[in-house]
Design a protein around this motif. Structure first.
Motif, short mmCIF file in Angstrom:
data_model
loop_
_atom_site.label_atom_id
_atom_site.label_comp_id
_atom_site.label_asym_id
_atom_site.label_seq_id
_atom_site.Cartn_x
_atom_site.Cartn_y
_atom_site.Cartn_z
N ALA A 136 0.82 -1.21 0.00
CA ALA A 136 0.00 0.00 0.00
C ALA A 136 0.85 1.25 0.00
CB ALA A 136 -0.94 -0.02 1.21
N ASP A 137 1.98 1.22 0.72
CA ASP A 137 2.79 2.43 0.79
C ASP A 137 3.52 2.70 -0.52
OD1 ASP A 137 4.49 0.29 1.09
OD2 ASP A 137 5.70 1.19 2.69
N VAL A 138 3.78 1.66 -1.32
CA VAL A 138 4.38 1.85 -2.64
C VAL A 138 3.35 2.48 -3.57
CG1 VAL A 138 5.31 0.69 -4.67
CG2 VAL A 138 6.07 0.01 -2.39
N LEU A 139 2.12 1.98 -3.53
CA LEU A 139 1.06 2.56 -4.36
C LEU A 139 0.78 4.01 -3.97
CD1 LEU A 139 -1.45 -0.43 -4.56
CD2 LEU A 139 -0.27 0.63 -6.48
N ALA A 152 13.30 -17.52 -9.65
CA ALA A 152 12.43 -16.35 -9.68
C ALA A 152 11.22 -16.54 -8.79
CB ALA A 152 11.96 -16.08 -11.10
N GLY A 153 10.86 -17.78 -8.51
CA GLY A 153 9.71 -18.02 -7.65
C GLY A 153 9.92 -17.51 -6.25
N ASP A 154 11.21 -17.29 -5.85
CA ASP A 154 11.50 -16.78 -4.52
C ASP A 154 11.43 -15.26 -4.45
OD1 ASP A 154 11.98 -19.37 -3.71
OD2 ASP A 154 14.13 -19.26 -4.15
N ALA A 155 11.43 -14.60 -5.62
CA ALA A 155 11.41 -13.13 -5.63
C ALA A 155 10.06 -12.63 -5.18
CB ALA A 155 11.71 -12.62 -7.04
N SER A 156 10.01 -11.66 -4.34
CA SER A 156 8.74 -11.11 -3.89
C SER A 156 8.95 -9.67 -3.47
CB SER A 156 8.17 -11.90 -2.71
OG SER A 156 9.04 -11.83 -1.61
N VAL A 157 7.89 -8.88 -3.58
CA VAL A 157 7.94 -7.50 -3.12
C VAL A 157 7.66 -7.52 -1.63
CG1 VAL A 157 6.91 -5.22 -3.32
CG2 VAL A 157 7.17 -6.65 -5.33
N LYS A 158 8.64 -7.16 -0.83
CA LYS A 158 8.53 -7.26 0.62
C LYS A 158 7.93 -5.99 1.20
CE LYS A 158 12.28 -10.53 1.46
NZ LYS A 158 13.53 -10.77 2.19
N ALA A 159 6.78 -6.12 1.79
CA ALA A 159 6.17 -5.00 2.48
C ALA A 159 6.69 -4.98 3.91
CB ALA A 159 4.65 -5.14 2.47
N GLU A 160 6.64 -3.80 4.53
CA GLU A 160 6.99 -3.72 5.92
C GLU A 160 6.01 -4.56 6.73
OE1 GLU A 160 6.96 0.37 6.86
OE2 GLU A 160 8.77 0.85 5.71
N GLU A 161 6.43 -4.98 7.90
CA GLU A 161 5.60 -5.85 8.71
C GLU A 161 4.24 -5.20 8.96
OE1 GLU A 161 5.77 -8.25 12.98
OE2 GLU A 161 7.46 -7.02 12.30
N MET A 169 2.14 -4.30 6.68
CA MET A 169 1.70 -3.48 5.56
C MET A 169 0.81 -4.28 4.63
SD MET A 169 1.55 -0.65 3.95
CE MET A 169 2.73 0.30 4.89
N VAL A 170 -0.35 -3.73 4.32
CA VAL A 170 -1.30 -4.39 3.43
C VAL A 170 -0.81 -4.26 1.99
CG1 VAL A 170 -3.67 -4.40 2.57
CG2 VAL A 170 -3.21 -3.94 4.99
N ARG A 171 -0.96 -5.33 1.22
CA ARG A 171 -0.60 -5.29 -0.19
C ARG A 171 -1.87 -5.33 -1.04
NH1 ARG A 171 4.03 -9.80 -0.75
NH2 ARG A 171 2.59 -10.95 0.57
N HIS A 172 -1.83 -4.65 -2.16
CA HIS A 172 -2.99 -4.54 -3.04
C HIS A 172 -2.63 -5.02 -4.44
CE1 HIS A 172 -5.30 -2.30 -0.08
NE2 HIS A 172 -4.25 -1.51 0.11
N GLY A 173 -3.61 -5.60 -5.09
CA GLY A 173 -3.42 -5.97 -6.47
C GLY A 173 -3.70 -7.44 -6.72
N PRO A 174 -3.57 -7.81 -7.98
CA PRO A 174 -3.30 -6.91 -9.12
C PRO A 174 -4.44 -5.92 -9.37
CG PRO A 174 -2.92 -9.21 -9.71
CD PRO A 174 -3.66 -9.21 -8.42
N ARG A 175 -4.11 -4.69 -9.71
CA ARG A 175 -5.14 -3.70 -10.04
C ARG A 175 -5.65 -3.91 -11.45
NH1 ARG A 175 -8.07 -1.69 -8.35
NH2 ARG A 175 -8.04 0.57 -8.20
N LEU A 176 -4.85 -4.59 -12.28
CA LEU A 176 -5.28 -4.88 -13.65
C LEU A 176 -5.53 -6.37 -13.81
CD1 LEU A 176 -2.77 -2.63 -15.65
CD2 LEU A 176 -5.11 -2.07 -14.92
N LYS A 177 -6.65 -6.71 -14.38
CA LYS A 177 -6.98 -8.11 -14.60
C LYS A 177 -6.05 -8.74 -15.63
CE LYS A 177 -10.92 -11.10 -15.58
NZ LYS A 177 -10.90 -11.74 -14.25
#
Length: 401
Positions: free
Chosen positions: A256-259, A280-289, A291-299
């Motif tokens: 949410a804070d990135v958005l 690549a399966g281990d790669a992830s966008v790490k939010a702070e503890e 922190m709510v994540r949103h998406g995908p915003r596009l279908k």
């Protein structure tokens, strides 16, 4: 430009400004050709993987971030006029184009993200109109807050004659006159000044400024065009050049804070930077503890010759995300190693990916604009057909997690 800005300029190399067709001619194959692969959630082989892992990670950042094709338009089709109108969505100036049968007949909602030329470019408006003719309600927001990319000739209004002198005319085969040493020196200063202006512009338009604006537009569009969102079971996206990166990001899951523009996406990856991943399966966008994540915003999203994309940007994609990529082979603005890494890792994650790569065409070829080289014109039509077909597909299932 102030004198201080020019102190460290290196003018030893010969820098020139060329038409997009000249870029295409550098390829060994003069005709536009393409390779294509369509995969849903399966791994793809990587013949050049070892070479990618050996390349220094900093090399990616040294690639050009924008070029002439991103900040200037090709000639528009003769007597062409746009059909949409500019309104405001979520406080953001937005070009809106709808099918002639809408709202009597239902249509999907499409977020169209333009190159650096912005929403007042006739070519970009015509591009939006073409999408509307394909049955989409199109919203094309101003990603730049009224600050489109500077035109390359804006640094020196007198530069046009000089750069034209070194180009052969498109109307005849008369060889371009030789450019002397002093002219090359002048061009060196001019090109450096142009690059400086573009770099300064890019520094003003980052995920921290663009993503909040797009979030506001999407929120407003969901209310104003609720019928189109419901009909398509979500919002669809298409991004060209600068807009391509943001279509890719919005097709993934972001904190949410990135958005909100409070934190850059690159800082989320830490030690798990995509370029250092063994899988690549281990790669992830790490939010702070917490922190709510949103998406995908596009279908589903389609991306044409994106600029500024890094390997990290693909980390936001999640299983079930849907993307299609129309790209140019050996494109310095969307490097092959970045694209190939992204496609490979996305497939490993279970992302639905369609990719087509054209050879012998310039970066920016998919945007509306006239080319005398018919192979480029055909590639432009092929890219639009591929992109519209992908978004018209019935992408069943939810787009967000």
């Amino acid at each position: 430009m102030a004198g201080d800005d020019m102190e460290d300029i290196d003018v030893s190399s010969e820098l020139t400004t060329r038409a997009p067709e000249n870029d295409a001619e550098q390829n060994t194959n003069p005709a536009a050709t393409a390779t294509q692969s369509t995969t849903a959630g399966e791994s793809a082989a990587n013949p050049g993987g070892q070479q990618q892992s050996q390349a220094p990670q900093r090399a990616e950042a040294q690639n050009p971030t924008m070029g002439e094709h991103c900040v200037s338009d090709r000639p528009a089709p003769t007597d062409s006029k746009s059909k949409g109108e500019i309104s405001t969505l979520g406080g953001i100036e937005t070009y809106v184009s709808t099918p002639s049968s809408y709202p009597s007949e239902p249509a999907k909602l499409l977020l169209l993200l333009s190159p650096g030329t912005g929403i007042h470019s006739l070519n970009n408006q015509l591009q939006a109109d073409l999408w509307a003719e394909k049955g989409f309600v199109v919203v094309m927001p101003d990603q730049f807050g009224g600050d489109p990319a500077p035109k390359l000739d804006a640094v020196n209004p007198d530069s046009t004659d000089l750069t034209k002198e070194q180009q052969p005319s498109e109307s005849d085969e008369t060889p371009a006159p030789a450019v002397g040493f002093l002219d090359r020196l002048k061009l060196g200063f001019l090109e450096t000044a142009k690059s400086f202006r573009i770099d300064m512009w890019l520094a003003r338009h980052t995920p921290a400024t663009v993503l909040p604006a797009l979030s506001s537009v999407l929120k407003a569009a969901e209310e104003v065009y609720a019928d189109a969102v419901s009909y398509g079971d979500g919002i669809y996206g298409a991004g060209y050049c600068f807009g391509g990166r943001y279509a890719l990001l919005l097709a993934g899951e972001l904190p949410a804070d990135v958005l909100a523009g409070q934190r850059d996406i690159g800082t989320d990856l830490g030690e798990t930077t995509a370029g250092q991943q063994s899988s690549a399966g281990d790669a992830s966008v790490k939010a702070e503890e917490g922190m709510v994540r949103h998406g995908p915003r596009l279908k589903a999203a389609v991306i044409a010759h994106a600029t500024g994309v890094t390997k990290d940007d693909f980390a936001a994609l999640r299983p079930g995300s849907r993307i299609a990529i129309a790209a140019v082979s050996d494109d310095a603005l969307f490097a092959d190693d970045v694209r190939e890494f992204g496609v490979r890792t996305a497939k490993e994650k279970g992302v639905v990916v369609e990719e087509r790569v054209w050879e012998g065409v310039p970066h920016g070829f998919a945007v509306v604009g006239e080319y005398k080289d018919q192979s480029i014109a055909r590639a432009q039509s092929q890219a639009f057909d591929m992109m519209t077909r992908f978004l018209q597909t019935d992408h069943s299932g939810p787009a967000s997690a």
